[in-house]
Design an enzyme around this catalytic site. Sequence first.
Site, PDB file in Angstrom:
ATOM      1  N   CYS A 148      -4.762   2.524  -3.617  1.00  0.00           N
ATOM      2  CA  CYS A 148      -3.490   2.986  -3.037  1.00  0.00           C
ATOM      3  C   CYS A 148      -2.372   1.974  -3.277  1.00  0.00           C
ATOM      4  O   CYS A 148      -1.480   1.813  -2.425  1.00  0.00           O
ATOM      5  CB  CYS A 148      -3.614   3.291  -1.543  1.00  0.00           C
ATOM      6  SG  CYS A 148      -4.758   4.607  -1.183  1.00  0.00           S
TER       7      CYS A 148
ATOM      8  N   ASP B 213       2.854  -4.537   8.064  1.00  0.00           N
ATOM      9  CA  ASP B 213       1.671  -3.692   7.919  1.00  0.00           C
ATOM     10  C   ASP B 213       0.471  -4.606   8.153  1.00  0.00           C
ATOM     11  O   ASP B 213       0.114  -5.415   7.298  1.00  0.00           O
ATOM     12  CB  ASP B 213       1.684  -3.097   6.506  1.00  0.00           C
ATOM     13  CG  ASP B 213       0.389  -2.379   6.152  1.00  0.00           C
ATOM     14  OD1 ASP B 213      -0.602  -2.521   6.884  1.00  0.00           O
ATOM     15  OD2 ASP B 213       0.372  -1.689   5.119  1.00  0.00           O
TER      16      ASP B 213
ATOM     17  N   LYS C 178     -10.524  -0.344  10.662  1.00  0.00           N
ATOM     18  CA  LYS C 178     -10.730  -1.539   9.818  1.00  0.00           C
ATOM     19  C   LYS C 178     -11.082  -2.748  10.681  1.00  0.00           C
ATOM     20  O   LYS C 178     -11.272  -3.842  10.169  1.00  0.00           O
ATOM     21  CB  LYS C 178      -9.472  -1.829   9.005  1.00  0.00           C
ATOM     22  CG  LYS C 178      -9.150  -0.748   7.972  1.00  0.00           C
ATOM     23  CD  LYS C 178      -7.966  -1.144   7.133  1.00  0.00           C
ATOM     24  CE  LYS C 178      -7.325   0.014   6.406  1.00  0.00           C
ATOM     25  NZ  LYS C 178      -8.034   0.418   5.197  1.00  0.00           N
TER      26      LYS C 178
ATOM     27  N   HIS D 281       0.869  -1.185   0.000  1.00  0.00           N
ATOM     28  CA  HIS D 281       0.000   0.000   0.000  1.00  0.00           C
ATOM     29  C   HIS D 281       0.904   1.234   0.000  1.00  0.00           C
ATOM     30  O   HIS D 281       2.019   1.194   0.538  1.00  0.00           O
ATOM     31  CB  HIS D 281      -0.831  -0.055   1.288  1.00  0.00           C
ATOM     32  CG  HIS D 281      -1.929   0.944   1.389  1.00  0.00           C
ATOM     33  ND1 HIS D 281      -1.714   2.250   1.770  1.00  0.00           N
ATOM     34  CD2 HIS D 281      -3.260   0.825   1.189  1.00  0.00           C
ATOM     35  CE1 HIS D 281      -2.879   2.890   1.797  1.00  0.00           C
ATOM     36  NE2 HIS D 281      -3.834   2.050   1.457  1.00  0.00           N
TER      37      HIS D 281
ATOM     38  N   GLN E  24      -4.703  -5.014   7.163  1.00  0.00           N
ATOM     39  CA  GLN E  24      -5.743  -5.924   6.655  1.00  0.00           C
ATOM     40  C   GLN E  24      -5.804  -7.231   7.427  1.00  0.00           C
ATOM     41  O   GLN E  24      -6.640  -8.078   7.120  1.00  0.00           O
ATOM     42  CB  GLN E  24      -5.503  -6.220   5.164  1.00  0.00           C
ATOM     43  CG  GLN E  24      -5.627  -5.017   4.260  1.00  0.00           C
ATOM     44  CD  GLN E  24      -7.034  -4.421   4.246  1.00  0.00           C
ATOM     45  OE1 GLN E  24      -8.024  -5.086   4.566  1.00  0.00           O
ATOM     46  NE2 GLN E  24      -7.131  -3.155   3.894  1.00  0.00           N
TER      47      GLN E  24
HETATM   48  N1  PLP Z   1      -1.891  -0.705   4.597  1.00  0.00           N
HETATM   49  C1  PLP Z   1      -2.845  -1.420   3.985  1.00  0.00           C
HETATM   50  C2  PLP Z   1      -2.538  -2.794   3.473  1.00  0.00           C
HETATM   51  C3  PLP Z   1      -4.120  -0.876   3.828  1.00  0.00           C
HETATM   52  O1  PLP Z   1      -5.071  -1.576   3.210  1.00  0.00           O
HETATM   53  C4  PLP Z   1      -4.358   0.423   4.321  1.00  0.00           C
HETATM   54  C5  PLP Z   1      -5.672   1.062   4.120  1.00  0.00           C
HETATM   55  O2  PLP Z   1      -6.428   0.699   3.256  1.00  0.00           O
HETATM   56  C6  PLP Z   1      -3.346   1.103   4.965  1.00  0.00           C
HETATM   57  C7  PLP Z   1      -2.108   0.504   5.090  1.00  0.00           C
HETATM   58  C8  PLP Z   1      -3.536   2.470   5.517  1.00  0.00           C
HETATM   59  O3  PLP Z   1      -4.462   2.451   6.548  1.00  0.00           O
HETATM   60  P1  PLP Z   1      -4.998   3.824   7.160  1.00  0.00           P
HETATM   61  O4  PLP Z   1      -5.472   4.653   6.017  1.00  0.00           O
HETATM   62  O5  PLP Z   1      -6.099   3.389   8.071  1.00  0.00           O
HETATM   63  O6  PLP Z   1      -3.867   4.452   7.892  1.00  0.00           O
END
Ligand code: PLP
Length: 418
Positions: free
Chosen positions: A376, A212, A238, A135, A215
């Site tokens: 993203c 990370d 999430k 991401h 998910q």
């Molecule tokens: N990493 C992954 C794999 C994600 O799917 C997301 C959000 O969709 C993020 C990071 C970023 O999360 P946040 O926008 O809640 O900080």
Amino acid sequence: MTQAITGKSIRKPSPPWTSADVRTDFPILTSTDRPVAYLDNAATSQKPDAVIAATARYYKSMNANIHRGVYRLSVEATEAYESARAKIAAFIGAPHPREVIFTRGCTEAINLVAMTWGLQNLKAGSTIVLTQMEHHSNIVPWQMVAARTGARIVVTPVSPQGELDLAAYERLVADGAALVAVTHISNVLGTINPVAELAQIAHRHGALILLDGAQSVAHMPVNIAELGCDFFAFSGHKMCGPTGIGALWARGDLLDAMPPYQGGGDMISTVSFEGSTWNIVPHKFEAGTPDIAGAIGLSAAVDYLSRLEMARIAAVEADLLASAEKALRTIPGLRIIGEARQKASVISFLLDGIHPHDIGTILDQEHVAVRTGHHCCQPLMDYYHIPATARASLAFYNTPADIDALVSGLHRVIEVFR
Ligand code: PLP
């Protein structure tokens, strides 16, 4: 019956519960004036009554700033905030609550590591290993640090099915990597990466590893100690919690050695015009008034998910994923992007000759909410030579009726555009 943080007694559905049993816990899903098959859970989850009530209860009966007050309300708010930290630590199997730093979410947690550990430890020639499926939140902070330190970024390739090339990964790490930053589950492909193995490889070659977990925490049991990572970042929204709150878990010795992230109140021990000294961990990383209500709401979300049991959530979602993929494969011209052997409940897809945004727009008219775009993950789109996908991402409260709505909505899309 169990007593929740909300003070309201909350039904614990008897195992093995079904999606239909728990759906009624989510007011937005049971609203009759705006019915929706909500299939955008990878972007954000819906919130159960217990979380909404816990947040409201803080504002109605406990609202005060934390850590500094000697009066009852402030003491209660501090206790609720710190017990949220302890609850979240236990939920992810963290050895100690002090290793959990509250942040705005996963993005801020990764930025915190990049701007503290990264700026302190990376230098010209240091290598950061990412993967093709990251991401933007797990790419851009590292690019920013690389630009300031002279570190370089290398990228682990993925296969067309959406799995990491482990041999290539090991070669990249063995070439003197300082840090690996990798997603636990891909938000586009649904791939569940073999992160314990990635961590072992990283450590064997002297690199640290950041996961990370945006998910993963809401969809499977996560145990930091078993994963063997050094940093773990995730977002509350999430996982049935409020927006604006998330956390970084990091090894205590790393946190102790890292410089502060932001300056301000609460993160200091002493301040004078000649210089300041830092508070202990975790407070060193939490400058200013934090999202107290958010932490309390996230704690209620953790209670809620724990009551359902993460293993049961994973099993329910695996069944939903299997039936959704089976149904989608019957649709002419539909191609699923992401066919890893270990997959979570995320389905990206394309329909021959129809732009993903058109798919999303028609589905919306049919009261089906899916996400369309690059999610993203532009480098991953580039790898597949596509600008975007449509993505249906499922949660444990989705029912077979939601999948039926998606399938009939897609037939409607085909009627309109073909
Ligand atoms: N990493 C992954 C794999 C994600 O799917 C997301 C959000 O969709 C993020 C990071 C970023 O999360 P946040 O926008 O809640 O900080």
